[in-house]
Design an enzyme around this catalytic site. Structure first.
Site, PDB file in Angstrom:
ATOM      1  N   SER A 146       0.805  -1.468   0.082  1.00 58.35           N
ATOM      2  CA  SER A 146      -0.232   0.013  -0.076  1.00 58.35           C
ATOM      3  C   SER A 146       0.856   0.845   0.139  1.00 58.35           C
ATOM      4  CB  SER A 146      -0.468   0.106   1.007  1.00 58.35           C
ATOM      5  OG  SER A 146      -1.328   0.878   1.639  1.00 58.35           O
ATOM      6  N   TYR A 159      -2.814  -0.494  10.088  1.00 53.53           N
ATOM      7  CA  TYR A 159      -2.563  -1.148   8.694  1.00 53.53           C
ATOM      8  C   TYR A 159      -0.548  -0.841   8.304  1.00 53.53           C
ATOM      9  CZ  TYR A 159      -3.732  -1.650   3.741  1.00 53.53           C
ATOM     10  OH  TYR A 159      -4.234  -1.482   2.370  1.00 53.53           O
ATOM     11  N   LYS A 163       2.232  -2.590   6.535  1.00 46.50           N
ATOM     12  CA  LYS A 163       2.372  -2.585   5.386  1.00 46.50           C
ATOM     13  C   LYS A 163       4.006  -2.204   5.221  1.00 46.50           C
ATOM     14  CE  LYS A 163      -0.762  -3.742   3.288  1.00 46.50           C
ATOM     15  NZ  LYS A 163      -1.218  -5.433   2.878  1.00 46.50           N
TER      16      LYS A 163
END
Length: 254
Positions: A146, A159, A163
């Site tokens: 991402s 998150y 990543k």
């Protein structure tokens, strides 16, 4: 003069495993690889969705099969990859978001996201690499990361952390396995309109923030990822490893 020849983007004779293929980016990647003539093994927890995808791929003249796979189960990963591999290409698109502020993040939510995004991605990549090494074959392993693997974001603390971790282990694996002809890279999308991100787009404040940050002035669609995954899977990217392909509309350019 002998003119150079563009390396092939085709994947004839290649076996590709796409995890998280039941919807969104993973489904689009599976279609893209199938269009490039790979035999695609689609994997996810949702067996019914996979069956429909395989049926549609086969009806379109492509070669595909399905495998039920929970990437949080390391034992299952190793068993299924050993059973159905070796795979020339891996696309690991299994992922989880669960947006929340740092103060509101619970331990359970932290563990749930980490188990899929870090642990699952790590051990699935390792399992496919192990199969290639045992078979003495080169390969291309692609983790769907991402833009949040390179920046931070509102309600994205866990998150983004996962990543960033994917970016780190991808580089290290690329170094370890480069001499064996195994390439390891990431694709880093911006916000792509999928079932996973719909809750964010439904928030007017967050939607406005996203559109302001994307320099091209539009949100991403799954089709925006398809060319990139074929590039990284094919010989067209034969000297590319340990790197991140940013498909973020310019988000990280500043």
């Amino acid at each position: 003069m002998t003119l150079p020849k563009t390396p092939s983007f085709r994947l004839d004779g290649k076996r590709a495993l796409v995890a998280g293929a039941s919807s969104g980016i993973g489904l689009a990647c599976a279609v893209a690889l199938a269009e490039a003539e790979a035999h695609v093994v689609v994997a996810a927890r949702s067996v019914n969705k996979l069956a429909n995808l395989v049926s549609d791929l086969q009806a379109a003249g492509f070669s595909a099969e399905a495998v039920a796979l929970d990437v949080s189960d390391v034992g299952l990963i190793d068993a299924e990859v050993a059973k159905h591999g070796p795979f020339d290409v891996l696309v690991n698109s299994a992922g989880m978001g669960l947006p929340a502020s740092a103060l509101d993040t619970t331990e359970d939510r932290f563990d749930a996201v980490s188990d899929i995004n870090i642990k699952g991605a790590y051990f699935l990549t390792r399992a496919v690499a192990r199969g290639l090494i045992e078979a003495g074959k080169p390969g291309s392993l692609i983790n769907i990361s991402s833009q949040m693997g390179h920046v931070g974001g509102i309600d994205r603390t866990v998150y983004a952390a996962t990543k960033h971790a994917v970016e780190g282990f991808t580089k290290s694996m690329a170094i370890e396995w480069g001499a064996k002809g195994i390439r390891v890279n990431t694709i880093c999308p911006t916000f792509i309109l999928t079932p996973l991100t719909q809750v964010t787009f439904d928030n007017p404040e967050r939607a406005a923030w996203i559109k302001e940050k994307i320099k091209l002035g539009r949100v991403g669609e799954v089709e925006d990822i398809m060319g990139g995954v074929v590039y990284l899977a094919s010989e067209a990217s034969s000297l590319v490893t340990g790197t991140a392909l940013m498909i973020d509309g310019g988000w990280t350019a500043e």
